[in-house]
Design a protein around this motif. Structure first.
Motif, PDB file in Angstrom:
ATOM      1  N   ARG A  86       1.039  -1.630   0.141  1.00  0.00           N
ATOM      2  CA  ARG A  86      -0.224  -0.335  -0.562  1.00  0.00           C
ATOM      3  C   ARG A  86       0.724   1.049  -0.065  1.00  0.00           C
ATOM      4  O   ARG A  86       2.104   1.219   0.452  1.00  0.00           O
ATOM      5  CB  ARG A  86      -0.598  -0.239   1.118  1.00  0.00           C
ATOM      6  N   VAL A  87       0.437   2.300  -0.508  1.00  0.00           N
ATOM      7  CA  VAL A  87       0.933   3.481   0.103  1.00  0.00           C
ATOM      8  C   VAL A  87      -0.015   4.768   0.629  1.00  0.00           C
ATOM      9  O   VAL A  87      -1.218   4.127   0.820  1.00  0.00           O
ATOM     10  CB  VAL A  87       0.934   4.110  -1.431  1.00  0.00           C
ATOM     11  N   LYS A  88       0.712   5.472   1.218  1.00  0.00           N
ATOM     12  CA  LYS A  88       0.483   6.151   2.738  1.00  0.00           C
ATOM     13  C   LYS A  88       0.819   7.663   1.407  1.00  0.00           C
ATOM     14  O   LYS A  88       2.202   8.717   0.585  1.00  0.00           O
ATOM     15  CB  LYS A  88       0.583   6.351   3.285  1.00  0.00           C
ATOM     16  N   VAL A  89      -0.756   8.871   0.500  1.00  0.00           N
ATOM     17  CA  VAL A  89      -0.105   9.381   0.231  1.00  0.00           C
ATOM     18  C   VAL A  89      -0.300  11.098   0.943  1.00  0.00           C
ATOM     19  O   VAL A  89      -1.527  11.281   2.162  1.00  0.00           O
ATOM     20  CB  VAL A  89      -1.582   9.591  -0.840  1.00  0.00           C
ATOM     21  N   TYR A  95      -3.241  16.552   4.452  1.00  0.00           N
ATOM     22  CA  TYR A  95      -4.635  15.710   3.910  1.00  0.00           C
ATOM     23  C   TYR A  95      -4.009  14.251   3.868  1.00  0.00           C
ATOM     24  O   TYR A  95      -3.084  14.518   3.265  1.00  0.00           O
ATOM     25  CB  TYR A  95      -5.845  15.581   2.727  1.00  0.00           C
ATOM     26  N   MET A  96      -3.823  12.991   4.194  1.00  0.00           N
ATOM     27  CA  MET A  96      -3.788  11.558   3.912  1.00  0.00           C
ATOM     28  C   MET A  96      -4.818  10.478   3.765  1.00  0.00           C
ATOM     29  O   MET A  96      -5.568  10.542   3.892  1.00  0.00           O
ATOM     30  CB  MET A  96      -2.882  11.757   4.844  1.00  0.00           C
ATOM     31  N   THR A  97      -3.891   9.615   2.961  1.00  0.00           N
ATOM     32  CA  THR A  97      -5.442   8.452   2.123  1.00  0.00           C
ATOM     33  C   THR A  97      -4.556   7.250   2.014  1.00  0.00           C
ATOM     34  O   THR A  97      -3.076   7.552   1.387  1.00  0.00           O
ATOM     35  CB  THR A  97      -5.923   8.676   1.066  1.00  0.00           C
ATOM     36  N   ILE A  98      -4.730   6.152   2.270  1.00  0.00           N
ATOM     37  CA  ILE A  98      -4.011   4.853   2.198  1.00  0.00           C
ATOM     38  C   ILE A  98      -4.426   4.577   0.861  1.00  0.00           C
ATOM     39  O   ILE A  98      -5.761   4.262   1.173  1.00  0.00           O
ATOM     40  CB  ILE A  98      -4.338   4.126   3.479  1.00  0.00           C
ATOM     41  N   ILE A  99      -3.997   3.819  -0.239  1.00  0.00           N
ATOM     42  CA  ILE A  99      -4.375   3.113  -1.544  1.00  0.00           C
ATOM     43  C   ILE A  99      -4.025   1.959  -1.051  1.00  0.00           C
ATOM     44  O   ILE A  99      -2.423   1.792  -1.853  1.00  0.00           O
ATOM     45  CB  ILE A  99      -3.958   4.442  -2.335  1.00  0.00           C
ATOM     46  N   PRO A 100      -3.846   0.860  -1.706  1.00  0.00           N
ATOM     47  CA  PRO A 100      -3.841  -0.472  -1.601  1.00  0.00           C
ATOM     48  C   PRO A 100      -2.784  -0.050  -3.695  1.00  0.00           C
ATOM     49  O   PRO A 100      -3.272  -0.078  -4.017  1.00  0.00           O
ATOM     50  CB  PRO A 100      -4.473  -1.213  -1.912  1.00  0.00           C
ATOM     51  N   VAL A 101      -2.014  -0.829  -3.424  1.00  0.00           N
ATOM     52  CA  VAL A 101      -0.900  -0.843  -4.457  1.00  0.00           C
ATOM     53  C   VAL A 101      -1.776  -1.341  -6.049  1.00  0.00           C
ATOM     54  O   VAL A 101      -1.296  -1.013  -6.777  1.00  0.00           O
ATOM     55  CB  VAL A 101       0.130  -1.520  -4.720  1.00  0.00           C
ATOM     56  N   ASP A 103      -4.720  -1.221  -6.339  1.00  0.00           N
ATOM     57  CA  ASP A 103      -5.376  -0.410  -7.213  1.00  0.00           C
ATOM     58  C   ASP A 103      -4.924   0.206  -8.368  1.00  0.00           C
ATOM     59  O   ASP A 103      -5.284   0.542  -9.883  1.00  0.00           O
ATOM     60  CB  ASP A 103      -5.517   0.666  -6.430  1.00  0.00           C
ATOM     61  N   PHE A 104      -3.160   0.483  -8.260  1.00  0.00           N
ATOM     62  CA  PHE A 104      -2.954   0.680  -9.671  1.00  0.00           C
ATOM     63  C   PHE A 104      -2.858  -0.639 -10.975  1.00  0.00           C
ATOM     64  O   PHE A 104      -2.912   0.430 -11.881  1.00  0.00           O
ATOM     65  CB  PHE A 104      -1.657   0.902  -9.756  1.00  0.00           C
ATOM     66  N   SER A 105      -3.533  -1.774 -10.943  1.00  0.00           N
ATOM     67  CA  SER A 105      -3.223  -2.382 -12.206  1.00  0.00           C
ATOM     68  C   SER A 105      -4.385  -2.475 -11.995  1.00  0.00           C
ATOM     69  O   SER A 105      -4.906  -2.775 -13.101  1.00  0.00           O
ATOM     70  CB  SER A 105      -2.313  -3.578 -12.054  1.00  0.00           C
ATOM     71  N   ARG A 106      -5.189  -2.606 -11.314  1.00  0.00           N
ATOM     72  CA  ARG A 106      -6.858  -2.274 -11.014  1.00  0.00           C
ATOM     73  C   ARG A 106      -7.680  -1.875 -11.777  1.00  0.00           C
ATOM     74  O   ARG A 106      -8.181  -2.095 -13.079  1.00  0.00           O
ATOM     75  CB  ARG A 106      -7.117  -3.189  -9.746  1.00  0.00           C
ATOM     76  N   HIS A 107      -7.386  -0.673 -10.955  1.00  0.00           N
ATOM     77  CA  HIS A 107      -7.988   0.843 -11.757  1.00  0.00           C
ATOM     78  C   HIS A 107      -6.860   1.848 -12.654  1.00  0.00           C
ATOM     79  O   HIS A 107      -8.016   2.498 -13.239  1.00  0.00           O
ATOM     80  CB  HIS A 107      -9.026   1.356 -10.772  1.00  0.00           C
ATOM     81  N   HIS A 108      -5.882   1.137 -12.433  1.00  0.00           N
ATOM     82  CA  HIS A 108      -5.485   2.618 -13.249  1.00  0.00           C
ATOM     83  C   HIS A 108      -5.391   3.909 -13.623  1.00  0.00           C
ATOM     84  O   HIS A 108      -5.519   4.845 -14.198  1.00  0.00           O
ATOM     85  CB  HIS A 108      -5.001   2.376 -15.179  1.00  0.00           C
ATOM     86  N   PRO A 109      -5.299   4.566 -11.759  1.00  0.00           N
ATOM     87  CA  PRO A 109      -5.221   5.800 -11.475  1.00  0.00           C
ATOM     88  C   PRO A 109      -4.617   6.356 -11.956  1.00  0.00           C
ATOM     89  O   PRO A 109      -3.083   5.573 -12.351  1.00  0.00           O
ATOM     90  CB  PRO A 109      -5.807   5.401  -9.997  1.00  0.00           C
ATOM     91  N   ILE A 110      -3.976   8.225 -11.930  1.00  0.00           N
ATOM     92  CA  ILE A 110      -3.264   8.705 -12.698  1.00  0.00           C
ATOM     93  C   ILE A 110      -2.535   9.128 -11.386  1.00  0.00           C
ATOM     94  O   ILE A 110      -3.777   9.615 -10.908  1.00  0.00           O
ATOM     95  CB  ILE A 110      -3.028   8.699 -13.512  1.00  0.00           C
ATOM     96  N   LEU A 111      -1.264   9.665 -11.293  1.00  0.00           N
ATOM     97  CA  LEU A 111      -1.078  11.184 -11.172  1.00  0.00           C
ATOM     98  C   LEU A 111      -0.565  12.354 -11.270  1.00  0.00           C
ATOM     99  O   LEU A 111      -0.004  12.715 -12.688  1.00  0.00           O
ATOM    100  CB  LEU A 111       0.314  10.578 -10.243  1.00  0.00           C
ATOM    101  N   ALA A 112      -2.004  13.535 -11.628  1.00  0.00           N
ATOM    102  CA  ALA A 112      -1.768  14.006 -13.044  1.00  0.00           C
ATOM    103  C   ALA A 112      -1.631  15.648 -12.613  1.00  0.00           C
ATOM    104  O   ALA A 112      -1.833  15.707 -11.393  1.00  0.00           O
ATOM    105  CB  ALA A 112      -3.303  14.429 -12.626  1.00  0.00           C
ATOM    106  N   TYR A 113      -0.921  16.063 -13.761  1.00  0.00           N
ATOM    107  CA  TYR A 113      -0.223  17.218 -12.890  1.00  0.00           C
ATOM    108  C   TYR A 113      -0.698  18.145 -14.376  1.00  0.00           C
ATOM    109  O   TYR A 113      -0.506  19.118 -14.469  1.00  0.00           O
ATOM    110  CB  TYR A 113       1.773  17.413 -13.472  1.00  0.00           C
TER     111      TYR A 113
END
Length: 159
Positions: A86-89, A95-101, A103-113
């Motif tokens: 998991r990652v702690k963002v 603000y802090m959130t925890i995301i299971p890793v 998610d990255f292959s299952r749902h394909h989120p991006i870090l948008a800029y």
């Protein structure tokens, strides 16, 4: 045989180039590839060099469909040699959130800029904003995934 083992180790534990511009993201924790003491730091150019992924989607934070551009979180994790579950963002406003890793292959989120072709500023939820492709999967349109969509991201810790 020893050479092959050392080569594999070097590929997994390489050093990333140091950022030239202003650092906008620091990734730390369970990572193999670093460019500062115990972390990987990125400026905008370094993130862009990892490849651009685009998501067109509605969000609860903007009217209509927005076009987001950024780096795939799966690609970012691969680049830093992440080996956590998991990652702690953390965002600029703490603000802090925890995301299971997963998610990255299952749902394909991006870090948008970028949003709609413009670099995202702090006033526009930037410089970095985690975006899921909400319009692609109805299961993403709920508070669990909205809470994982941190904006003004500045650190990611792999755990």
């Amino acid at each position: 045989m020893l050479f092959l083992l050392l080569s594999a180790y070097d590929a997994q534990c390489s050093t990333l180039p140091e950022p030239v511009g202003k650092v906008i993201l620091t990734v730390s924790g369970l990572i193999s590839n670093k460019n500062s003491n115990d972390a990987a730091q990125f400026d905008l150019n370094a993130l862009e060099s990892l490849g651009v992924t685009r998501i067109n989607t509605h969000t609860p934070w903007f009217k209509g469909v927005s076009r987001f551009e950024g780096v795939s979180l799966a690609k970012l994790m691969e680049t830093v040699g992440a080996h956590g579950r998991r990652v702690k963002v953390t965002a600029l406003n703490d603000y802090m959130t925890i995301i299971p890793v997963s998610d990255f292959s299952r749902h394909h989120p991006i870090l948008a800029y970028r949003r709609d072709g413009k670099i995202m500023t702090v006033r526009d939820k930037g410089p970095l904003f985690i975006i899921y492709p909400y319009d692609n999967k109805t299961e993403l349109e709920n508070q669990i995934f909205y809470s994982r969509s941190a904006w003004q991201v500045y650190t990611i810790e792999v755990e």
